[in-house]
Design an enzyme around this catalytic site. Structure first.
Site, PDB file in Angstrom:
ATOM      1  N   TYR A  51       6.864  99.745  -3.436  1.00 37.07           N
ATOM      2  CA  TYR A  51       7.105  99.631  -4.880  1.00 37.07           C
ATOM      3  C   TYR A  51       6.707  98.225  -5.359  1.00 37.07           C
ATOM      4  CZ  TYR A  51       9.724  99.706  -9.294  1.00 37.07           C
ATOM      5  OH  TYR A  51      10.087  99.628 -10.610  1.00 37.07           O
ATOM      6  N   LYS A 129      21.867  88.853   0.013  1.00 37.64           N
ATOM      7  CA  LYS A 129      21.497  89.693  -1.123  1.00 37.64           C
ATOM      8  C   LYS A 129      21.774  91.135  -0.733  1.00 37.64           C
ATOM      9  CE  LYS A 129      17.804  90.593  -4.386  1.00 37.64           C
ATOM     10  NZ  LYS A 129      17.862  92.043  -4.346  1.00 37.64           N
TER      11      LYS A 129
HETATM   12  N1  LIG Z   1      11.733 102.033  -3.734  1.00 42.54           N
HETATM   13  C1  LIG Z   1      11.593 102.233  -5.021  1.00 42.54           C
HETATM   14  O1  LIG Z   1      11.058 103.236  -5.485  1.00 42.54           O
HETATM   15  C2  LIG Z   1      12.117 101.233  -5.963  1.00 42.54           C
HETATM   16  C3  LIG Z   1      12.114 101.480  -7.340  1.00 42.54           C
HETATM   17  C4  LIG Z   1      12.619 100.500  -8.192  1.00 42.54           C
HETATM   18  C5  LIG Z   1      13.116  99.322  -7.662  1.00 42.54           C
HETATM   19  N2  LIG Z   1      13.094  99.121  -6.322  1.00 42.54           N
HETATM   20  C6  LIG Z   1      13.593  97.872  -5.749  1.00 42.54           C
HETATM   21  O2  LIG Z   1      14.578  97.305  -6.544  1.00 42.54           O
HETATM   22  C7  LIG Z   1      14.431  95.917  -6.580  1.00 42.54           C
HETATM   23  C8  LIG Z   1      14.419  95.423  -8.005  1.00 42.54           C
HETATM   24  O3  LIG Z   1      15.525  95.930  -8.614  1.00 42.54           O
HETATM   25  P1  LIG Z   1      16.716  95.084  -9.193  1.00 42.54           P
HETATM   26  O4  LIG Z   1      16.238  94.284 -10.314  1.00 42.54           O
HETATM   27  O5  LIG Z   1      17.809  96.027  -9.426  1.00 42.54           O
HETATM   28  O6  LIG Z   1      17.182  94.274  -7.976  1.00 42.54           O
HETATM   29  P2  LIG Z   1      16.897  92.845  -7.471  1.00 42.54           P
HETATM   30  O7  LIG Z   1      16.356  93.058  -6.125  1.00 42.54           O
HETATM   31  O8  LIG Z   1      16.155  92.000  -8.385  1.00 42.54           O
HETATM   32  O9  LIG Z   1      18.327  92.290  -7.410  1.00 42.54           O
HETATM   33  C9  LIG Z   1      19.100  91.997  -8.536  1.00 42.54           C
HETATM   34  C10 LIG Z   1      20.454  92.369  -8.212  1.00 42.54           C
HETATM   35  O10 LIG Z   1      20.820  91.745  -7.012  1.00 42.54           O
HETATM   36  C11 LIG Z   1      22.148  91.996  -6.849  1.00 42.54           C
HETATM   37  N3  LIG Z   1      22.714  91.113  -5.845  1.00 42.54           N
HETATM   38  C12 LIG Z   1      22.799  91.445  -4.542  1.00 42.54           C
HETATM   39  N4  LIG Z   1      23.386  90.501  -3.842  1.00 42.54           N
HETATM   40  C13 LIG Z   1      23.688  89.514  -4.696  1.00 42.54           C
HETATM   41  C14 LIG Z   1      24.302  88.249  -4.521  1.00 42.54           C
HETATM   42  N5  LIG Z   1      24.693  87.835  -3.311  1.00 42.54           N
HETATM   43  N6  LIG Z   1      24.463  87.486  -5.603  1.00 42.54           N
HETATM   44  C15 LIG Z   1      24.044  87.897  -6.816  1.00 42.54           C
HETATM   45  N7  LIG Z   1      23.433  89.094  -7.037  1.00 42.54           N
HETATM   46  C16 LIG Z   1      23.263  89.892  -5.969  1.00 42.54           C
HETATM   47  C17 LIG Z   1      22.745  92.021  -8.212  1.00 42.54           C
HETATM   48  O11 LIG Z   1      23.408  93.245  -8.333  1.00 42.54           O
HETATM   49  C18 LIG Z   1      21.551  91.992  -9.141  1.00 42.54           C
HETATM   50  O12 LIG Z   1      21.692  92.919 -10.162  1.00 42.54           O
HETATM   51  C19 LIG Z   1      13.166  95.582  -5.873  1.00 42.54           C
HETATM   52  O13 LIG Z   1      13.467  95.025  -4.631  1.00 42.54           O
HETATM   53  C20 LIG Z   1      12.484  96.913  -5.688  1.00 42.54           C
HETATM   54  O14 LIG Z   1      11.851  96.992  -4.454  1.00 42.54           O
HETATM   55  C21 LIG Z   1      12.616 100.046  -5.485  1.00 42.54           C
END
Ligand SMILES: NC(=O)c1ccc[n+]([C@@H]2O[C@H](COP(=O)([O-])OP(=O)(O)OC[C@H]3O[C@@H](n4cnc5c(N)ncnc54)[C@H](O)[C@@H]3O)[C@@H](O)[C@H]2O)c1
Ligand SMILES: [Zn+2]
Length: 634
Positions: A51, A129
């Site tokens: 992704y 994370k």
């Molecule tokens: N596989 C797929 O089809 C698909 C589709 C969409 C998104 N994604 C994945 O989702 C991610 C992007 O989505 P996003 O914006 O929700 O996530 P992100 O990876 O940008 O993470 C943001 C989130 O991290 C979390 N978080 C986790 N541990 C934390 C910590 N210790 N401190 C603070 N926050 C913490 C919070 O909930 C925050 O909302 C990407 O890694 C992408 O690969 C995958």
């Protein structure tokens, strides 16, 4: 086994092929949206790496500022009422390298300076994370992240017996629903495809599956507030000195799925000062660990002639799986690198993916005899070296240069489909040599060139559309591929001089624009003279051009800050610093980063030191509060 809802066949096909370059913008966006929906529901269609690195990277390459990249990827609402979240829950800025962390630290340092705080004394926090399901606990209810501002009430998960991890107390804000890895592997893996699938099932209003209920009762699944996470604390210097150790130790502090390390500054003043974009908090960054490297053998190095005549080396590789995609090509920077590092058939290289669709070669493990071409792969002309690069000198007749120039034109316009590489190749084979000639084609001629009836009509319709759809004049200019004139420079040039006057500009005129050095100016003038004929003929076809407002006109506009120089300082309420800068520029002001004798207004947010204000006043700068500033704009 929980049955999954399967994605539409067309989407599954795109996922399997993993060739994002084939997709149109609309298809790519739809694909991302559907993948995101399935992912948020706990049923990912593709891996995160695929992704991020394959599809999202393609969108980023085409449109670096696409709204999809600059907002929080939304979750479809679960059943339940949506409510405004007490705090915004955003995505995170991500980096895949230590270098990215270093740059982020520099931004923090700048913020500290602006606030008069000592950077070296700031404390940073690093936490695992979590790769679970984000939620917000206000003490009374639990909400999904939703679109980052409004979430859905999912308090039912507490009613189902889910406990809070860490100290067990409710009301600690943002966190994630996660499950013990060990427990998942031994008790749940037979019933759920992956942890994400399981976590999402806990939230759904549908009745709980028995194994999921057991996991909750056994306290293997919990809501873990970020505030409770085990962490590493230290200074910026320590982060850089002990980076590898931190990156290894922090994720190991929990038994949950983790996909990186979150770094954040702990000082509340800095957090407030830096604020957030619509996508992420500026005081926080995620170092993601899903970067893979692979050792790959080069099959051969193929030269490719670009529109400027520069011949670029492309290494064809033994197909290798890396971060969720099959890689079969990589680029070397230039032929000097190929020569000096010994890249040729059999060379073993190390490849790292860092968000690029086609990875770059960074390291050669086993050099072999380099493969350096002597002749242009397209026209056969003898190649010439110019510093690090090889060039085909046949600028007038080289098919690759002509085709790539035409392709660049239509790609840059962006408002036209159908004129991709294949079509242009076909047109070239039929004797078409320029964009102008393409605009002269009619239905009969196209059919005669071997295009089907429907395709021919479509190509014609597209050509009409490209002239009738509104088009920024700087984009039109950029389409001609003038040396050193990317879209940004084209826009800047046209902010100072009207489109049709640019062919008369002197070197002096050009270097009077900020950002244009003498060398660039000379190159631009030579290059403009070269394209003038083509430009005029194509321009005369009548495009629906939107004129770039001239700076001088903007200054005369009715805006009270037009032509003024403004400096913002301190934390603003009205919007982020970036938003306010953009707004001020739109109103014709210049925005400076520090106060000088030329500054007209210093606009102060909160937390601005008295010394700073006094220093500005001494220079004769008018100091006004954010409220006064906004009042003035009304
Ligand atoms: N596989 C797929 O089809 C698909 C589709 C969409 C998104 N994604 C994945 O989702 C991610 C992007 O989505 P996003 O914006 O929700 O996530 P992100 O990876 O940008 O993470 C943001 C989130 O991290 C979390 N978080 C986790 N541990 C934390 C910590 N210790 N401190 C603070 N926050 C913490 C919070 O909930 C925050 O909302 C990407 O890694 C992408 O690969 C995958
Ligand atoms: Zn050539």
């Amino acid at each position: 086994m929980i049955t999954k809802k399967s994605p539409p066949a067309a989407i599954a096909k795109i996922a399997a092929e993993a060739e994002p370059a084939k997709l149109s913008d609309d298809e790519l966006l739809e694909f991302l949206t559907v993948c995101n929906d399935f992912y948020r529901r706990g049923e990912p269609i593709i891996s995160d790496a695929q992704y991020d690195f394959v599809f999202l990277a393609e969108l980023k390459k085409r449109h670096p500022h696409h709204p999809y990249l600059e907002t929080v990827e939304p979750e479809k609402a679960f059943a339940g009422k949506t409510v405004a979240l007490p705090e915004m829950m955003l995505s995170t800025e991500k980096t895949y390298s230590k270098d990215g962390i270093e740059k982020w630290l520099q931004r923090i340092e700048k913020a500290a300076e602006e606030l008069g705080l000592e950077f070296s004394r700031l404390i940073f926090r690093a936490t695992p994370k979590l790769d679970g399901y984000a939620a917000y606990d206000d003490g009374l209810a639990l909400y999904t992240r939703g679109d980052g501002r409004k979430g859905t009430d999912i308090s039912r998960v507490f009613e189902r017996g889910l406990i809070v991890g860490g100290d067990g107390k409710r009301g600690q804000g943002a966190g994630e629903i996660v499950v013990s890895q060990r427990y998942f592997n031994t008790h749940l893996a037979d019933f759920f495809e992956n942890a994400r699938n399981f976590q999402a099932s806990i939230i759904k209003e549908k009745e709980l599956e028995e194994h999921a209920l057991a996991a909750i009762q056994n306290h293997a699944a919990v809501f873990f507030p970020f505030a409770q996470l085990p962490d590493w604390l230290g200074s910026a210097q320590e982060i850089l000195e002990r980076f590898e150790a931190i990156i290894e130790a922090v994720p190991a502090k929990v038994d949950f799925d983790v996909d990186g390390v979150i770094f954040e500054v702990t000082d509340a003043r800095i957090k407030k000062h830096m604020g957030a974009t619509r996508h992420h908090h500026r005081w926080q960054i995620a170092y993601k660990s899903n970067v893979e490297t692979a050792v790959v053998t080069v099959l051969r190095v193929t030269p490719q002639t670009s529109r400027s005549g520069r011949v670029n080396p492309v290494a064809e590789l033994e197909p290798t799986k890396l971060s969720g995609a099959v890689i079969s090509r990589a680029t070397a920077h230039h032929y000097k690198m190929v020569r000096d590092m010994g890249i040729g058939a059999g060379t073993v290289i190390e490849l790292t993916r860092s968000g690029l669709v086609i990875p770059k070669i960074e390291r050669v493990l086993t050099p072999k005899t380099p493969q350096i071409p002597e002749n242009c792969p397209s026209c056969g002309s003898e190649l010439v070296w110019d510093s690090d690069y090889l060039y085909c000198p046949n600028t007038v007749q080289c098919p690759a240069q002509i085709e790539n120039t035409i392709e660049h034109f239509f790609r840059t316009l962006r408002n036209i489909d159908g004129f991709g590489g294949k079509t242009i190749e076909k047109l070239h084979a039929a004797g078409i040599r320029s964009v102008y000639q393409i605009y002269q084609l009619d239905l009969e001629r196209l059919q005669g060139l071997g295009f089907g009836d429907k395709t021919s009509q479509n190509l014609l319709d597209q050509l009409v559309r490209s002239r009738t759809d509104p088009l920024e004049d700087w984009r039109f200019l950029g389409a001609f591929g003038i040396y050193r004139m990317g879209l940004g420079n084209c826009e800047r040039l046209l902010q100072h001089f009207p489109l049709l006057s640019i062919f008369e500009l002197t070197l002096e005129d050009i270097v009077s624009i900020e950002g244009f050095a003498e060398k660039t100016g000379e190159a631009v003038i030579t290059s403009l003279a070269k394209i003038k004929g083509d430009f005029m003929r194509i321009h005369a076809l009548g495009f629906n051009l939107l004129r770039t407002p001239l700076r001088s006109e903007q200054a005369q506009a009715a805006s009270p800050i037009a032509g003024k120089t403004i400096v913002f300082t301190g934390a603003m309420q009205h919007g982020s610093r970036e938003d306010m800068t953009r707004e001020a520029k739109r109103l014709g002001a210049k925005v400076g980063s520090s106060v000088s004798g030329k500054t007209d207004f210093l606009v102060t947010g909160s937390d601005v030191g008295a010394a700073k204000i006094a220093a500005a006043q001494e220079k004769g700068v008018r100091v006004i509060s954010e409220a006064e500033y906004l009042e003035m704009l009304k």
